[in-house]
Design an enzyme around this catalytic site. Structure first.
Site, mmCIF file in Angstrom:
data_model
loop_
_atom_site.group_PDB
_atom_site.id
_atom_site.type_symbol
_atom_site.label_atom_id
_atom_site.label_comp_id
_atom_site.label_asym_id
_atom_site.label_seq_id
_atom_site.Cartn_x
_atom_site.Cartn_y
_atom_site.Cartn_z
ATOM 1 N N LEU A 190 0.859 -1.190 0.000
ATOM 2 C CA LEU A 190 0.000 0.000 0.000
ATOM 3 C C LEU A 190 0.890 1.233 0.000
ATOM 4 O O LEU A 190 1.831 1.331 0.785
ATOM 5 C CB LEU A 190 -0.914 0.020 1.229
ATOM 6 C CG LEU A 190 -1.807 1.262 1.400
ATOM 7 C CD1 LEU A 190 -2.769 1.406 0.228
ATOM 8 C CD2 LEU A 190 -2.576 1.182 2.709
ATOM 9 N N VAL A 195 4.550 -1.306 3.253
ATOM 10 C CA VAL A 195 4.238 0.084 2.947
ATOM 11 C C VAL A 195 5.211 0.563 1.874
ATOM 12 O O VAL A 195 6.427 0.411 2.014
ATOM 13 C CB VAL A 195 4.347 0.979 4.207
ATOM 14 C CG1 VAL A 195 3.992 2.413 3.860
ATOM 15 C CG2 VAL A 195 3.441 0.454 5.306
ATOM 16 N N LYS A 196 4.661 1.136 0.804
ATOM 17 C CA LYS A 196 5.501 1.578 -0.311
ATOM 18 C C LYS A 196 6.041 2.977 -0.046
ATOM 19 O O LYS A 196 5.282 3.921 0.177
ATOM 20 C CB LYS A 196 4.702 1.558 -1.620
ATOM 21 C CG LYS A 196 4.316 0.154 -2.063
ATOM 22 C CD LYS A 196 3.403 0.161 -3.283
ATOM 23 C CE LYS A 196 4.136 0.438 -4.559
ATOM 24 N NZ LYS A 196 3.263 0.264 -5.754
ATOM 25 N N VAL A 197 7.380 3.091 -0.096
ATOM 26 C CA VAL A 197 8.064 4.363 0.137
ATOM 27 C C VAL A 197 8.994 4.613 -1.048
ATOM 28 O O VAL A 197 9.746 3.716 -1.435
ATOM 29 C CB VAL A 197 8.871 4.333 1.448
ATOM 30 C CG1 VAL A 197 9.651 5.628 1.628
ATOM 31 C CG2 VAL A 197 7.942 4.096 2.642
#
Length: 950
Positions: A108, A139-141
């Site tokens: 996400l 978590v997409k960073v």
């Protein structure tokens, strides 16, 4: 064997780059897990936008979420997105468990808007991690410079991360370093690394697209066939070569002593993930970015079409470590022909951040549209009908606002949206509705106190925004049972003060003294007068219980109210200017005193606040759209913002007038609001108008609607706003506040200062100080004296008027004055007389005669109330005004307790101070001082105006 399934034998996992609610609910994801061995899912804004905006798949979910209470567009998107991610994570949980946390993940995205903000990225990632509550979430960073420290910090807190937007080998090494450092910090703090996973998402096909374009440019200009062939040979090879070398870095980084120490503690390697693997060039195989990048401990995330293609004709083989030397040679050859891969990958990161933000804009726009559709019964509607040129300008400026994130920057209180001076200090109104909701208990208690005291009337003593906002509420809402009738006094005219006094019962009246600074002349003298009168009526020791103050903390008014033992002191927000204050205590205290349902008013208002929020792109943002229309119209010369309001909300235009004029009229620029002009035929108007029409749903006026339609047909820009009911007036307060701030940015001014209002105040203080010293106002010499009137102006205006034919009669001066008007001008009648029905009708008659004869915009204002509003635009705005100030002898003056200057003297000083600043600014201004009977004087002036127009 199924080619997709066969990838498992080579140590590669396939993830699906797709996620939608129905896809999960119908079992399609489960089928892919079973048949193809799919081991993960990634989501992105584009996928969600297509699912939400292009179908009704999410309508039920959005409707269900809103049924639990309205929320912002960002919160609404997150609610449905988190739910989808949770469902996908649950479907993949058996895979996650079976592989002991080595796979089975769902990704996400952190908001793309935060890609360049480390702290905000960390905060949002932590919040999303907590909201999803699934161990198999990543978590997409983004791998931006600001994203790298966020990655380390998140890993150190035990949050699994999918590092995205990775193009460069050099940056990949930094990404791996951030992961390793994060693991070391986690272990040092006693954390368990076995529950942390990460992938480094290396984008592939975009590199070939960018490199091939530069190669094609060189091929087009190359003359040597051998050179062309050399260049041609490199096309379609660089992305895969780049990935293969990155994989060699991966093997090195996750095999040495440093890694082994982490591995002993249970850490998992950060796998390389090949992203953007859908083929963009049709000349290449549609499965090339799968077939050529197969190797152990890697992931390939593919869109559904590419997955289908590989299942159909893909040929799995251990390809990732084939021809590594050839890959290095290709990269070296690329540099030798003058193409910088580093420059390309740097540019691709910047472009990717913008592209993801663009996709997020579209996604939030789609959610905003769905929200508005579901809440159609609760949000006032707005329709813009603009001619092609203006519509194009609005669209272009809107796109600029979207590209540069200006609506988010505005909400973040970034002063660079305007002039970069002090605008950030005046944006408390953005959150004032929410802040006031938090005070409902206090307002309810106050309302009960007012009702229990049996007050029959409540009178606001104020000026400008602090009086005009409550005035709208007084005229819009009916008197509530058991509560006082709400009145507003914003004048120093003796007759108007006396009229107000006679309209209430002093012994049962509550006075609300509204003054931000406490130093404004008008509220102070009105307070002094009525405090003395109430004291005479109920006793000096009880007078304070008939007064409440609304003022900023620490003001001189607070000190006075404390000493006079006022019943209550309400503090305003120092970061909210007066004209933006209606949704703050300056509007809410009078509303509470009048028994208006503040809970309903603020709830309805918050629906518009959310519609205009930072997460609503300009195209779907009603406040931004109105502001762009106003600002762009002003740039094109349509700077006369003509506001018409239906009967139920008839007073709204007066409030909007002061907001727009005082905010935008400065630095020789600005919008001139025109309130109170009834519509006429299109031929009556010049090409300087923007029409804004407000009415409540159900109010019909066929004649008015026909005129509005005719104006639109004639090419005039028309904005139609329909309120669901008069109860929703708060929505329009906020819409217009935001729109005015946006228009100010388009015009390039600071919409929160008022330099020329201050100039008029200074002049007034100088004149009243002279009166206090000598007992008379300084003498002034009229340009003309007649039995009925004296005329005043400065030498420059006298010379111009005499040259235009002004002689010994009032008629000749009026004729010469009006003869100075030109196309695009406006004529303003500034009357320092009692504002009553008869005088309003007389000024209306005058202004409409001018409008119809000269096709000019007109204003009819009463002083001194307009000084704190339109007075700013008249002095500091464009030099397109022709001003006729009207003063008169006061039949009966009124003393101000404790002062030598009476109400009449103060009003006269204000009129003269106003006029002096107009002439100092070089404005075309003439003052007519009527003598004797005011009614007769106004009639003679009306006749003079009509004669001058013939």
């Amino acid at each position: 064997m199924n080619p997709v399934k066969a990838l498992e034998q080579h140590g590669q996992a396939i993830w699906l780059d797709f996620l939608a609610r129905g896809f999960i609910a119908k079992g399609d994801l489960t089928k892919l897990i079973d048949a193809d061995g799919v081991k993960g899912v990634t989501s992105n804004p584009s996928i969600f936008e297509k699912a939400i905006g292009s179908s009704d798949e999410y309508d039920g979910a959005i409707g269900a979420a809103l049924a639990q209470g309205d929320r912002s567009v960002g919160e609404l998107y997150e609610a449905v997105a988190v739910e989808d991610i949770q469902h996908a994570a649950d479907v993949l949980r058996p895979t996650y468990d079976k592989l002991e946390g080595r796979d089975g993940f769902v990704s996400l995205e952190v908001s793309p808007y935060l890609a360049l903000d480390t702290k905000a990225t960390i905060v949002e990632a932590e919040r999303l991690w907590a909201a999803v509550k699934r161990e198999n979430l990543m978590v997409k960073v983004p791998a931006t410079r600001q994203g790298l420290p966020a990655i380390k910090q998140l890993i150190s807190k035990g949050i699994s991360v999918n590092v995205t937007l990775l193009f460069s080998q050099k940056v990949y090494v930094e990404v791996a370093e951030a992961y390793l450092s994060g693991l070391e910090a986690l272990i040092a703090n006693g954390g368990d690394p076995s529950h942390v996973a990460s992938v480094a998402s290396f984008f592939v096909s975009r590199i070939d697209s960018a490199v091939d374009k530069e190669l094609d440019d060189k091929i087009a200009t190359a003359n040597d066939p051998a050179e062309k062939a050399r260049l041609e040979k490199l096309k379609g090879k660089i992305a895969i070569a780049n990935a293969k070398i990155a994989y060699q870095d991966y093997k090195r980084l996750f095999s040495g002593d440093r890694w082994k120490k982490l591995q002993v503690c249970g850490a998992k390697p950060q796998r390389l993930l090949w992203a953007s693997t859908g083929t963009k060039n049709k000349a290449y195989s549609d499965v090339v970015y799968i077939e050529e990048l197969i190797g152990p401990d890697t992931v390939n995330t593919v869109p559904p079409a590419t997955l289908d293609a590989f299942r159909d004709h893909g040929k799995p083989r251990a390809s990732l470590e084939e021809h590594v030397d050839d890959a290095r040679a290709a990269l070296k050859d690329l540099a030798n022909v003058g193409v910088s891969l580093d420059a390309i990958t740097d540019r691709l990161v910047t472009e990717a951040v913008q592209l993801f933000a663009d996709s997020f804009d579209k996604l939030l726009g789609a959610v905003a549209f769905k929200r508005e559709t579901v809440l159609a019964g609760g949000i006032d509607t707005q329709k813009l009908a603009l001619a092609d040129d203006l519509a194009k300008s609005v669209k272009e400026h809107g796109e600029d606002w979207r590209n540069t994130g200006k609506i988010r920057r505005l909400w973040d209180r970034d002063k660079s949206v305007w002039t970069g001076t002090d605008e950030d200090k005046w944006l408390g109104w953005l959150t004032s509705a929410a802040a006031e909701k938090a005070k409902l208990a206090d307002y309810t208690e106050f309302a009960k106190w007012v009702k229990a005291r049996g007050f029959t009337d409540a009178v606001v003593l104020g000026m400008g925004g602090s009086s005009l906002g409550p005035e709208v509420l007084a005229h819009t809402f009916a008197q509530q049972p058991g509560f006082p009738k709400l009145h507003v006094l914003d004048s120093t005219d003796p007759a108007q003060v006396r009229t107000l006094e006679h309209s209430v019962t002093l012994g049962t009246t509550l006075f609300i003294v509204s003054s931000k600074s406490g130093g404004t002349t008008e509220p102070n003298v009105m307070k002094d007068y009525f405090f003395a009168r109430v004291g005479e009526t109920v006793g000096a020791d009880k007078a304070g219980q008939h007064f409440v103050a609304v003022t900023d903390p620490g003001s001189s008014m607070e000190k006075v109210a404390t000493e006079a033992k006022f019943a209550r002191i309400f503090h305003g927000d120092p970061t909210i200017g007066g004209r933006y204050s209606v949704l703050s205590p300056f509007g809410m205290v009078p509303a509470a005193a009048a028994g208006i349902d503040l809970g309903q008013l603020l709830d309805l208002t918050m629906a518009m606040v959310r519609s205009c929020g930072p997460d609503v792109p300009p195209q779907e943002n009603p406040g931004v759209q109105l502001g762009l229309a106003m600002g762009c119209a002003g740039l094109e010369g349509r700077d006369k913002v003509t506001i018409t309001s239906s009967k139920a909300i008839a007073d709204f235009g007066a409030w909007a007038e002061q907001l727009i004029a005082e905010s935008t009229g400065k630095d020789g620029k600005g919008l001139i609001p025109i309130d109170g002009e009834p519509l006429a035929a299109p031929s009556t108007y010049g090409n300087d108008r923007l029409f804004i029409d407000l009415r409540t749903d159900g109010e019909s006026d066929a004649a008015h609607d026909a005129k509005l339609a005719a104006l639109e047909d004639a090419g005039h820009p028309v904005v139609r706003i329909v309120l669901k009911s008069a109860d929703a007036i708060g929505q329009e307060f906020f819409r217009f506040e935001l729109a005015t701030a946006v228009a100010g940015a388009i015009l390039g001014i600071n919409p929160f200062n008022q330099p020329d209002v201050e100039s008029a105040k200074i002049k007034t203080r100088e004149l009243t100080a002279a009166f206090e010293t000598s007992g008379v106002l300084p003498p002034e010499k009229p340009a003309l004296t007649t039995a009925d009137a004296d005329l005043y102006t400065d030498e420059s205006n006298v010379a111009a008027l005499r040259k235009a034919g002004a002689d010994g009669t009032l008629d000749s001066w009026i004729k010469a004055h009006l003869a100075r008007t030109q196309s695009g001008d406006y004529v303003a009648l500034l009357a320092y007389i009692e504002r009553n029905a008869a005088h309003i009708d007389t000024l209306q008659s005058m202004r409409l005669a001018v409008r119809d004869a000269r096709h000019l915009a007109t204003c009819a204002e009463f002083g001194p109330r307009f000084l704190h509003s339109t007075g700013q635009a008249y002095k500091g705005g464009p030099d397109s005004g022709v001003f006729l100030q009207i003063t008169a002898d006061d039949a009966n003056d009124l003393a101000v307790p404790g002062q030598s200057a009476s109400f009449g003297v103060i009003k006269a000083a204000q009129a003269r101070g106003d006029f002096d600043v107009l002439t100092e600014r070089g404005r075309r201004a003439l003052r007519v001082h009527l003598k004797g009977d005011l009614g007769a004087g106004l009639k003679s002036l009306d006749k003079a105006i009509r004669d001058a127009l013939n």
